[in-house]
Design a protein around this motif. Structure first.
Motif, short mmCIF file in Angstrom:
data_model
loop_
_atom_site.label_atom_id
_atom_site.label_comp_id
_atom_site.label_asym_id
_atom_site.label_seq_id
_atom_site.Cartn_x
_atom_site.Cartn_y
_atom_site.Cartn_z
N GLU B 135 7.55 30.51 53.16
CA GLU B 135 7.70 30.19 54.58
C GLU B 135 6.54 29.32 55.08
O GLU B 135 6.74 28.42 55.90
N GLN B 136 5.36 29.60 54.57
CA GLN B 136 4.20 28.77 54.93
C GLN B 136 4.43 27.31 54.53
O GLN B 136 4.16 26.39 55.29
N ASP B 138 7.26 25.88 54.01
CA ASP B 138 8.33 25.33 54.84
C ASP B 138 7.80 24.94 56.22
O ASP B 138 8.09 23.85 56.73
N ASP B 139 7.01 25.82 56.82
CA ASP B 139 6.45 25.52 58.14
C ASP B 139 5.54 24.30 58.08
O ASP B 139 5.55 23.44 58.97
N ARG B 142 7.69 21.29 57.86
CA ARG B 142 8.35 20.99 59.15
C ARG B 142 7.34 20.42 60.14
O ARG B 142 7.64 19.50 60.89
N ALA B 143 6.14 20.96 60.12
CA ALA B 143 5.09 20.43 61.01
C ALA B 143 4.86 18.95 60.69
O ALA B 143 4.72 18.12 61.59
N LEU B 151 2.72 23.76 65.41
CA LEU B 151 3.19 24.47 64.21
C LEU B 151 2.11 24.40 63.12
O LEU B 151 1.90 25.37 62.39
N VAL B 155 0.47 27.57 61.11
CA VAL B 155 0.37 27.72 59.65
C VAL B 155 -1.06 28.09 59.28
O VAL B 155 -1.31 29.00 58.49
#
Ligand SMILES: Nc1ncnc2c1ncn2[C@@H]1O[C@H](COP(=O)(O)OP(=O)(O)OP(=O)(O)O)[C@@H](O)[C@H]1O
Ligand SMILES: [Mg+2]
Lengths: 266, 236
Positions: B135-136, B138-139, B142-143, B151, B155
């Motif tokens: 998830e990190q 992914d975030d 996305r950021a 975002l 993170v």
């Protein structure tokens, strides 16, 4: 009402600036070309003026040695000081001022005289050399500083106008420094030169830095980034942002600066 | 963050978009490699592990593409301000994603050795940590794609939770080794695996830091990345 100038901390000067402008306005007849511009010019650095065509860079630059006096319809307001002295004071000797604040233009404009005479002219009218030997020395020193001596020492009698564009521009710089100025103003000094001649001028500017306060107007963003330590961005007669060159080109604060230097101007 | 205005020279925007899209593809591949490496580990799926190892090539190739493309943009466009920051960020983020891919590959390489052992103890902890780290990543991606400094900061803030989780798993595994020396080999593999996951988390944080710098021109205040000191006490 123009937005206030964004001034970065690093260009706020603790002690005396070489030249200061305060709330400077310039009008050509009814038309305002420069709007309440305030700036400090430091003698240790090269300061670049950038901004879109017509934003008033040249007009503002010419205020620093009263070149606008030669334009009938130009009116200058506000205050400009050299070493704390008002240069628009009626008692100011303008010829003397222009020796202290020299200027190099976009198009090299050597006199239609010999290389030697191009350099000797200024020192002679300012009485800087009485003996021929003194003058010879000034000519050699000025041409050497301008990186031109080795190229021209054997043809000092030839006409200045017979040189290449890049050589002519260095001759004009040599001419400006021959009278021992304190400030050198340059208005797009490389725009007519090829990359090699441009690099020579930039190298020369770098050499001269520290000895003179240098202000350069340039349309070439990379050139401003390469040669200056201070950058001022002008738009529509306003000084939008003034800061360290590195900060201006990596992280400008004003949207207008950012859009201009990244090529997004609408 | 609102997307910046278009450049006057439109092909410059095309270049930046293309550069971002390669990075986006790299990030997707690295995350999928990470997820599948954990999956292969949990189910002892050797075939899947082999595929993760093989697929990592593609990430390496893309990183070289990013590097060549970034250099070409710098040479041709002389980017300034946010554009310069974005190209430099892409260059560095490309290298970080490539490392994330390598860590995923390393995890997959241990699947064979672990499957030989009857030890299954660390599975659920590794699964949970794998999810957190994924998830990190992914975030962080996305950021990057949204140029979102908020975002990016989130993170950065979340990395501590991963470090804490790593720490407790690490202590658990040490404890199991102390209790039963037969578990030394498999538990040590797991220690390396969670260390890899922890490093992936650090790299996601590094990506987030570059995103923040690229988007705002300001550095996130540096945070000491945890998990390093414990490495010294590895029972090897
Ligand atoms: N001699 C003049 N008479 C009347 N208007 C002038 C004169 N010189 C400049 N202007 C006007 O003043 C404004 C500022 O001109 P200036 O030459 O200072 O701009 P600039 O920033 O140096 O532009 P460029 O980058 O094209 O050299 C422009 O609108 C210009 O048309
Ligand atoms: Mg001009």
């Amino acid at each position: 009402m123009p937005d206030a100038t964004v001034v970065h901390d690093e260009v706020v000067m603790a002690d005396g600036a070489k030249m200061t402008a305060r709330d400077v306005d310039v009008f050509y007849g009814e038309k305002q070309a420069v709007d309440k511009v305030s700036i400090d010019v430091d003698s240790h650095y090269v300061t670049a003026f950038i901004g879109p065509s017509g934003c008033g860079k040249s007009t503002f630059l010419r205020c620093f040695n009263r070149m606008n006096d030669t334009i009938d319809i130009a009116r200058v307001g506000g205050r400009i000081e050299l070493d704390g002295k008002d240069i628009y004071d009626p008692k100011m000797d303008v010829v003397q001022l222009r020796a202290r604040v020299g200027m190099v233009f976009q198009k090299p404009n050597p006199f239609p005289k010999s290389i030697y005479e191009n350099i000797a002219y200024g020192p002679r009218i300012h009485g800087l050399a009485s003996a021929k030997a003194d003058m010879d020395e000034i000519v050699e020193r000025s041409l050497t500083r301008a990186g031109l001596w080795n190229e021209v020492k054997d043809r000092l009698d030839e006409s200045g106008t017979a040189m290449s564009g890049g050589q002519q521009q260095r001759l004009c710089i040599a001419r400006a420094i021959a009278v021992d100025p304190e400030v050198i103003l340059m208005d797009e000094p490389c725009s007519a030169l090829d990359p090699i001649a441009t690099a020579r001028i930039e190298e020369l500017i770098d050499d001269l830095r520290g000895n003179y306060a240098i202000v350069i107007v340039t349309h070439n963003m990379q050139q401003a980034a390469r040669v200056s330590q201070r950058t001022a961005f002008f738009h529509l007669g306003n000084l939008v942002e003034y800061g360290g060159t590195e900060a201006i080109f990596t992280n400008p604060r004003a949207d207008r600066t950012r859009d201009y230097i990244t090529g997004r101007f609408g | 963050m609102a997307p910046p205005n278009a450049h006057i020279v439109k092909s410059f925007d095309d270049d930046l978009r293309a550069l971002r899209s390669i990075i986006g593809e790299m990030g997707g591949l690295a995350r999928s490699g990470l997820d599948r490496s954990i999956q292969s580990l949990l189910s002892f799926d050797m075939e899947l592990a082999e595929r993760v190892i093989a697929d990592d090539r593609r990430i390496d190739d893309l990183e070289m593409e990013v590097e060549a493309f970034a250099i070409s943009i710098i040479a041709r466009r002389a980017p300034m301000a946010q554009d310069l920051r974005e190209v430099i960020a892409a260059l560095k983020i490309g290298a970080l994603i490539e490392r994330i891919g390598d860590y995923g590959k390393n995890i997959s390489k241990r699947v064979a050795s672990i499957s030989d052992s009857k030890y299954r103890g660390a599975g659920s902890g590794v699964e949970r940590m794998g999810q957190m780290v994924s998830e990190q990543v992914d975030d962080a991606m996305r950021a990057f794609l949204d140029r979102d400094p908020y975002l990016a900061r989130a993170v950065n803030d979340q990395d501590e939770a991963i470090d804490d989780f790593y720490e407790s798993l690490f202590q658990t595994l040490l404890g199991e080794i102390a209790e039963d020396s037969e578990l030394t080999a498999p538990a040590t593999h797991y220690i390396f695996i969670i260390k890899n996951l922890e490093r992936i988390g650090d790299h996601a944080t590094n990506i987030a830091e570059m995103v923040h710098y690229s988007a705002t021109g300001e550095y996130l205040e540096a945070r000491a990345k945890g998990g390093d000191a414990t490495g010294l006490t590895l029972p090897l």
